[in-house]
Design a protein around this motif. Structure first.
Motif, PDB file in Angstrom:
ATOM      1  N   PHE A 143       7.258 -41.276 -35.934  1.00  0.00           N
ATOM      2  CA  PHE A 143       6.158 -40.567 -35.181  1.00  0.00           C
ATOM      3  C   PHE A 143       6.919 -40.517 -33.671  1.00  0.00           C
ATOM      4  N   THR A 144       7.278 -41.645 -33.119  1.00  0.00           N
ATOM      5  CA  THR A 144       7.738 -41.881 -31.634  1.00  0.00           C
ATOM      6  C   THR A 144       9.019 -40.716 -31.458  1.00  0.00           C
ATOM      7  N   TRP A 145       9.682 -40.630 -32.421  1.00  0.00           N
ATOM      8  CA  TRP A 145      10.883 -39.878 -32.241  1.00  0.00           C
ATOM      9  C   TRP A 145      10.624 -38.512 -32.266  1.00  0.00           C
ATOM     10  N   GLY A 146       9.571 -38.069 -33.280  1.00  0.00           N
ATOM     11  CA  GLY A 146       9.285 -36.612 -33.360  1.00  0.00           C
ATOM     12  C   GLY A 146       8.524 -36.386 -32.138  1.00  0.00           C
ATOM     13  N   ALA A 147       7.726 -37.280 -31.606  1.00  0.00           N
ATOM     14  CA  ALA A 147       6.624 -36.858 -30.562  1.00  0.00           C
ATOM     15  C   ALA A 147       7.232 -36.649 -29.119  1.00  0.00           C
ATOM     16  N   MET A 148       8.617 -37.264 -29.189  1.00  0.00           N
ATOM     17  CA  MET A 148       9.483 -37.266 -27.798  1.00  0.00           C
ATOM     18  C   MET A 148      10.071 -35.934 -27.886  1.00  0.00           C
ATOM     19  N   ALA A 149      10.577 -35.720 -28.913  1.00  0.00           N
ATOM     20  CA  ALA A 149      11.138 -34.299 -28.956  1.00  0.00           C
ATOM     21  C   ALA A 149      10.353 -33.234 -29.089  1.00  0.00           C
ATOM     22  N   TYR A 150       9.118 -33.202 -29.545  1.00  0.00           N
ATOM     23  CA  TYR A 150       8.001 -32.399 -29.345  1.00  0.00           C
ATOM     24  C   TYR A 150       7.809 -32.156 -27.780  1.00  0.00           C
ATOM     25  N   PHE A 151       7.724 -33.278 -27.297  1.00  0.00           N
ATOM     26  CA  PHE A 151       7.537 -33.264 -25.819  1.00  0.00           C
ATOM     27  C   PHE A 151       8.531 -32.413 -24.974  1.00  0.00           C
ATOM     28  N   ASP A 152       9.752 -32.606 -25.396  1.00  0.00           N
ATOM     29  CA  ASP A 152      10.760 -31.695 -24.790  1.00  0.00           C
ATOM     30  C   ASP A 152      10.557 -30.208 -25.360  1.00  0.00           C
ATOM     31  N   ILE A 153      10.088 -30.037 -26.283  1.00  0.00           N
ATOM     32  CA  ILE A 153       9.900 -28.569 -26.902  1.00  0.00           C
ATOM     33  C   ILE A 153       8.897 -27.781 -26.112  1.00  0.00           C
ATOM     34  N   GLU A 154       7.632 -28.633 -25.820  1.00  0.00           N
ATOM     35  CA  GLU A 154       6.474 -28.033 -25.346  1.00  0.00           C
ATOM     36  C   GLU A 154       6.412 -27.776 -23.746  1.00  0.00           C
ATOM     37  N   ARG A 155       7.362 -28.876 -23.217  1.00  0.00           N
ATOM     38  CA  ARG A 155       7.322 -28.803 -21.915  1.00  0.00           C
ATOM     39  C   ARG A 155       8.162 -27.897 -21.109  1.00  0.00           C
ATOM     40  N   ALA A 156       7.569 -26.834 -20.425  1.00  0.00           N
ATOM     41  CA  ALA A 156       8.391 -25.838 -19.975  1.00  0.00           C
ATOM     42  C   ALA A 156       9.356 -26.277 -18.798  1.00  0.00           C
ATOM     43  N   PRO A 157      10.545 -26.202 -18.715  1.00  0.00           N
ATOM     44  CA  PRO A 157      11.080 -26.520 -17.578  1.00  0.00           C
ATOM     45  C   PRO A 157      11.036 -25.739 -16.336  1.00  0.00           C
ATOM     46  N   LYS A 158      11.440 -26.042 -15.278  1.00  0.00           N
ATOM     47  CA  LYS A 158      11.315 -25.173 -13.996  1.00  0.00           C
ATOM     48  C   LYS A 158      12.629 -24.520 -13.987  1.00  0.00           C
ATOM     49  N   ASN A 159      12.799 -23.613 -13.142  1.00  0.00           N
ATOM     50  CA  ASN A 159      13.985 -22.629 -12.686  1.00  0.00           C
ATOM     51  C   ASN A 159      14.344 -21.843 -13.902  1.00  0.00           C
ATOM     52  N   ALA A 160      13.420 -21.362 -14.734  1.00  0.00           N
ATOM     53  CA  ALA A 160      14.069 -20.773 -15.826  1.00  0.00           C
ATOM     54  C   ALA A 160      13.878 -19.200 -15.574  1.00  0.00           C
ATOM     55  N   LEU A 161      14.742 -18.610 -16.381  1.00  0.00           N
ATOM     56  CA  LEU A 161      14.384 -17.262 -16.402  1.00  0.00           C
ATOM     57  C   LEU A 161      13.422 -16.738 -17.288  1.00  0.00           C
ATOM     58  N   ARG A 162      12.412 -16.092 -16.750  1.00  0.00           N
ATOM     59  CA  ARG A 162      10.897 -15.645 -17.093  1.00  0.00           C
ATOM     60  C   ARG A 162      11.039 -14.340 -17.847  1.00  0.00           C
ATOM     61  N   ILE A 163      10.465 -14.377 -19.014  1.00  0.00           N
ATOM     62  CA  ILE A 163      10.437 -13.187 -19.773  1.00  0.00           C
ATOM     63  C   ILE A 163       8.945 -13.117 -20.312  1.00  0.00           C
ATOM     64  N   ASP A 164       8.426 -11.985 -20.202  1.00  0.00           N
ATOM     65  CA  ASP A 164       7.093 -11.790 -20.732  1.00  0.00           C
ATOM     66  C   ASP A 164       7.153 -11.102 -22.173  1.00  0.00           C
ATOM     67  N   VAL A 165       6.367 -11.755 -22.910  1.00  0.00           N
ATOM     68  CA  VAL A 165       6.302 -11.254 -24.520  1.00  0.00           C
ATOM     69  C   VAL A 165       4.787 -10.696 -24.580  1.00  0.00           C
ATOM     70  N   VAL A 166       4.673  -9.507 -25.388  1.00  0.00           N
ATOM     71  CA  VAL A 166       3.461  -8.985 -25.947  1.00  0.00           C
ATOM     72  C   VAL A 166       3.571  -8.963 -27.222  1.00  0.00           C
ATOM     73  N   GLY A 167       2.992  -9.353 -28.252  1.00  0.00           N
ATOM     74  CA  GLY A 167       3.126  -9.352 -29.714  1.00  0.00           C
ATOM     75  C   GLY A 167       1.950  -8.268 -29.965  1.00  0.00           C
ATOM     76  N   LYS A 168       1.990  -7.192 -30.899  1.00  0.00           N
ATOM     77  CA  LYS A 168       1.066  -6.562 -31.256  1.00  0.00           C
ATOM     78  C   LYS A 168       1.461  -6.043 -32.843  1.00  0.00           C
ATOM     79  N   GLN A 169       0.470  -5.773 -33.675  1.00  0.00           N
ATOM     80  CA  GLN A 169       0.912  -5.174 -34.836  1.00  0.00           C
ATOM     81  C   GLN A 169       1.829  -4.037 -34.762  1.00  0.00           C
ATOM     82  N   TRP A 170       3.140  -3.862 -35.228  1.00  0.00           N
ATOM     83  CA  TRP A 170       3.805  -4.990 -35.709  1.00  0.00           C
ATOM     84  C   TRP A 170       5.361  -5.077 -35.001  1.00  0.00           C
TER      85      TRP A 170
END
Lengths: 545, 314
Positions: B81-108
């Protein structure tokens, strides 16, 4: 075949079946019904597997493919797995295991079957009029706003069938509380009774939430009331919370009864008392309770907060513990046993193997970071098929073979039985193990066409599915055969200890001529002699026939 | 005949972390399979019915054993759990100074908009070694943006914004899949992510379908739609100023507080009466049918830029 005049099968009129209050006959009505749904859902699965042999979508259109996996999911979950062990074997065996004449409410029991039929007719109506393409999960706003298929009639079918679950669950709970034979204390109950009790608890508490969820979805679809579609002020993730609040516990409706059956089989065919009775019984209840607080693990990438993700992850790990306890206790039960490998035992051992793999891959999905990658891929598909098909269907087949002589008064052919069990085991693994690899490679689920690099594992999977199909067809044929030509079964062909074996096969309508008295713990087998343990200083149990 | 692989390519910094945990899980599973299947097979052979093994005094339970096989899995579970949660935190936490791209999904299909103005469909070009942050929404049903080679996946929801980030480590072409069933052509909602050398990427940005950079496009909409008439410098109408508010708490009428994030700004544009900043009246009209998902994202980008630096352009 020649039947005792008092046998529950003695009367032959259609009326005597359709108006029966006999729990045994109702169990058989359920069996015949779910075979039909299993057959339809299997054909859908077969068409999907054939389509997936090639990367291009060339056998059916995308629309048809989407309808195939929806009908497969809806029918297998609600019209086969959920009623399989509880409504078929549970109905037949539970009252006899308790030494009772019937369930507490026999008329309600028959009503539950009619409600189930009504739900099934609605689902089939939807299927015949063109089907549904939402997946069995009915995710909004696709289901409530965008889909052009027959969502309402299918949802109505599931909604109605849910009430048959609720009635059966309530009936079983009251029966276990009020109708146990003299001396049958709670801790003398067979473990199947404990697991059916835990299952009933979930059916009664969770199914209403499903009914509410589907009703809300239909209200949005029909009247445009904004509940789940953000365009009209709703929240699509709310639907997922509600849906999984039912459907995760429902996963345990689909495995707990299987665990109960396996406890019966392992003890009988190793001539051993269950190891750690109290722990196995308590584990069923723990699973039923913890199962209600893990629904969010279906939504780690759905947009819920990081912290709720973490809570649901740790709770999901907790729910794996009671399952592990059961597996260890079953294994320990074999120690110093006298093990024979009759067909039911082969299914039970197969169950332990497949359920263990299913459970262990659950650890992958509970690990948050890995789940992000594998959720909504074939890894998840493989995981839940290991639990539901590798677990529940193996247990159901094992149980059906075990109680077949009790149900019909005839033995199935043993060699064919063993062969089918082994074919099923091999076919199952070949079908679903490659899907774990596919999932980690990134193959998304519910894909009609796919990049060619995934083809190798899809071909393996389809090859396995054809073997698996043989494994299911074979028992269907020899069970039918046995009704006429099978060896006539004695009252207790397995020399088992349960009360259901202390009455003739097939049993009389009222099960027992004389209410049995229970004087000791279940599974009083003696592995040294291979017989039942001798009863000390006690009046001999007379099964008065 | 087929490209045969057991494990997918790993082309981002996060992919290695996930793979490591995956291999650990395989090792733990192998351990438990030995622990369960070993004794199972051993007992099944030793105590088969015809064998002469000693069966006297069989145990019916053991408190010590029960505790052992409860505690050890529990202990391992907490570790996982601890290992998975820590790695998940990294996946979910958006870093600063990133290249920003906007995405719009639509069918299809996937519609992507780079901050510099480049637009693309079902393809995403990114430079290697640079952190990329996607801000995503859907204009119809739920989709999910999945790049297996990066081990990232995030549902794309209508009516709100989710983010996903990755830092590619290898140039090449990788699959982009929609992972949440979204209707008839769900399996056709696929594309590719092209990871390029940084200078090739810079060059690519200036060719093809290049529109205004997002901030400038948002600023233009801000004027065209009349937002600046009330929220701008010379406004006489009592409307909240938008400089510096992004990501900050906003006191609301009625005493509650909310964070001025993408969703709050979106909701304020589409449903202005829902959450009114404290001290203001609801004078604003809704822009519900006057603005597309892409334009909304540009306006939000512009308003965000008002809080980032004094010079609102990259």
């Amino acid at each position: 075949m020649k039947l005792q005049p008092q046998s529950y099968l003695a009367e032959h009129t259609v009326r005597s079946w359709l108006l029966t209050h006999d729990h045994k006959r109702i169990g058989i009505l359920y069996l015949l019904t779910i075979i039909v749904f299993f057959a339809i859902a299997s054909v859908a699965a077969a068409l999907m597997r054939i389509e997936l042999v090639t990367p291009q979508g060339d056998l059916v259109t995308s629309e048809t493919y989407n309808k195939l996996f929806t009908i497969h999911g809806v029918l297998m979950v609600w019209f086969f797995l959920i009623p399989s062990i509880p409504a078929v074997l549970g109905n037949f065996i539970l009252p006899m295991m308790l030494g009772a004449r019937d369930v507490a409410f026999p008329r309600l029991n028959l009503l539950s079957w009619y409600i189930f039929i009504a739900g099934g007719v609605l689902a089939l109506w939807s299927l015949i009029h063109g089907g549904v393409d939402t997946g069995w999960t009915f995710y909004t706003p696709y289901s409530s706003t965008y889909s052009n298929s027959h969502v309402i009639s299918m949802a109505a079918g599931v909604f109605v069938a849910g009430f048959s679950s609720i009635i059966t669950g309530m009936n079983f709970m009251v029966t276990v509380h009020k109708m146990r034979a003299p001396g049958l204390r709670w801790f003398r109950l067979p473990l199947l009774v404990w697991s059916l009790y835990a299952t009933s608890l979930i059916m009664v508490l969770a199914t209403p939430v499903l009914a509410i969820t589907l009703a809300l979805m239909s209200v949005e679809r029909v009247w445009g009331v904004g509940i789940f579609d953000p365009k009209i002020g709703g929240d699509p993730v709310l639907f997922q919370h509600l849906f999984w609040f039912y459907s995760h516990p429902a996963v345990y409706i689909m495995i707990l009864p299987g665990m109960g059956v396996v406890s019966e089989l392992i003890t009988c065919f190793s001539r051993r008392r269950i190891f750690g009775y109290g722990y196995v019984a308590a584990a069923s209840m723990a699973i039923a309770v913890l199962g209600f607080v893990v629904w969010g693990h279906h939504m780690f990438v759905a947009g819920q907060s990081v912290y709720s993700g973490m809570m649901f992850s740790i709770l999901s790990y907790m729910v794996s513990i009671p399952s592990a306890i059961k597996v260890f206790n079953w294994t320990a039960t074999l120690h110093k046993g006298s093990i024979s490998f009759a067909t039911p035992m082969l299914y039970a051992l197969g169950f332990i193997g497949l359920f263990t793999i299913g459970g262990l891959t659950g650890l992958f999905l509970a690990a948050l970071a890995v789940d992000v990658h594998v959720t909504d891929t074939y890894f998840v598909v493989a995981h839940f098929h290991y639990i539901m098909v590798g677990g529940m269907v193996m247990a159901f087949m094992g149980g059906l073979h075990y109680w077949w002589p009790k149900i019909t008064g005839r033995m199935y052919p043993e060699f064919a039985g063993k062969l089918a069990a082994m074919i099923t085991f091999i076919g199952f693994n070949l079908t679903f193990f490659p899907q774990f690899i596919l999932g980690y490679l990134g193959m998304p689920r519910r894909y009609h066409a796919y990049p060619p690099e995934f083809q190798f594992f899809h071909i393996l999977s389809t090859a396995g599915a054809s073997i698996l199909g043989v494994g299911y067809l074979l028992p269907f044929l020899y069970f039918l055969w046995s009704l006429k030509w099978g060896r006539v079964a004695s009252g207790n062909p397995w020399e088992a200890t349960g009360l259901e074996w202390q009455t003739p096969s097939p049993p009389p309508t009222h099960n027992f001529e004389k209410t049995p008295v229970v004087t000791r713990e279940p599974y009083a087998y003696d592995a040294v002699t291979g017989k039942e343990e001798p009863q000390e200083g006690l009046m001999q149990q007379t099964s008065a026939v | 005949m087929w490209t045969f692989r057991l494990f997918p390519e790993a082309a981002s910094t996060g992919a290695r972390e996930v793979d490591l945990l995956y291999f650990a899980l395989i090792a733990i599973s192998a351990f438990f399979m030995v622990v369960v299947f070993g004794p199972l097979i051993f007992f099944a052979i030793k105590y088969r019915r015809r064998s002469k093994a000693d069966r006297t005094n069989p145990p019916h339970g053991s408190f010590a054993l029960e505790m052992t096989w409860t505690a050890i899995p529990l202990f391992i579970s907490f570790g996982l759990f601890t290992w998975g949660a820590m790695a998940y935190f990294d996946i979910e936490r958006a870093p600063k100074n990133a290249l920003r791209i906007d995405v719009v999904g639509k069918q299809w299909m996937w519609k992507l908009q780079h901050a510099e103005g480049k637009r693309e469909i079902d393809e995403l070009h990114v430079p290697v070694g640079q952190t990329v942050l996607l801000t995503m929404t859907s204009q119809d049903v739920i989709h999910s943006f999945y790049v297996p080679a990066f081990r990232v996946k995030q549902d794309v929801l209508p009516g709100r914004y989710t983010t996903e980030w990755f830092k590619p480590t290898r140039t090449g072409e990788y699959h982009l899949f929609c992972a949440e069933f979204c209707g008839t052509e769900h399996s056709g909602m696929i594309g590719r992510v092209v990871v390029m050398e940084p200078n090739a990427y810079e060059q690519w940005l200036t060719t093809g379908d290049v529109a205004l950079p997002s901030v400038a496009a948002g600023q233009r909409l801000f004027t065209q739609l009349g937002c600046s008439g009330c929220h701008g410098d010379s406004s006489k109408i009592p409307a909240p100023r938008l400089e510096g508010i992004f990501g900050k708490p906003v006191p609301l009428n009625g005493g509650a507080t909310t964070i001025a994030d993408e969703k709050y700004i979106r909701d304020s544009i589409l449903m202005p009466g829902a959450q009114i900043a404290a001290g203001y009246e609801n004078l604003m009209p809704t822009f519900k049918d006057r603005i597309t998902e892409e334009e909304l994202m540009q306006v939000i980008t512009y308003i965000r830029s008002l809080s980032e630096t004094n010079t609102p352009a990259r």
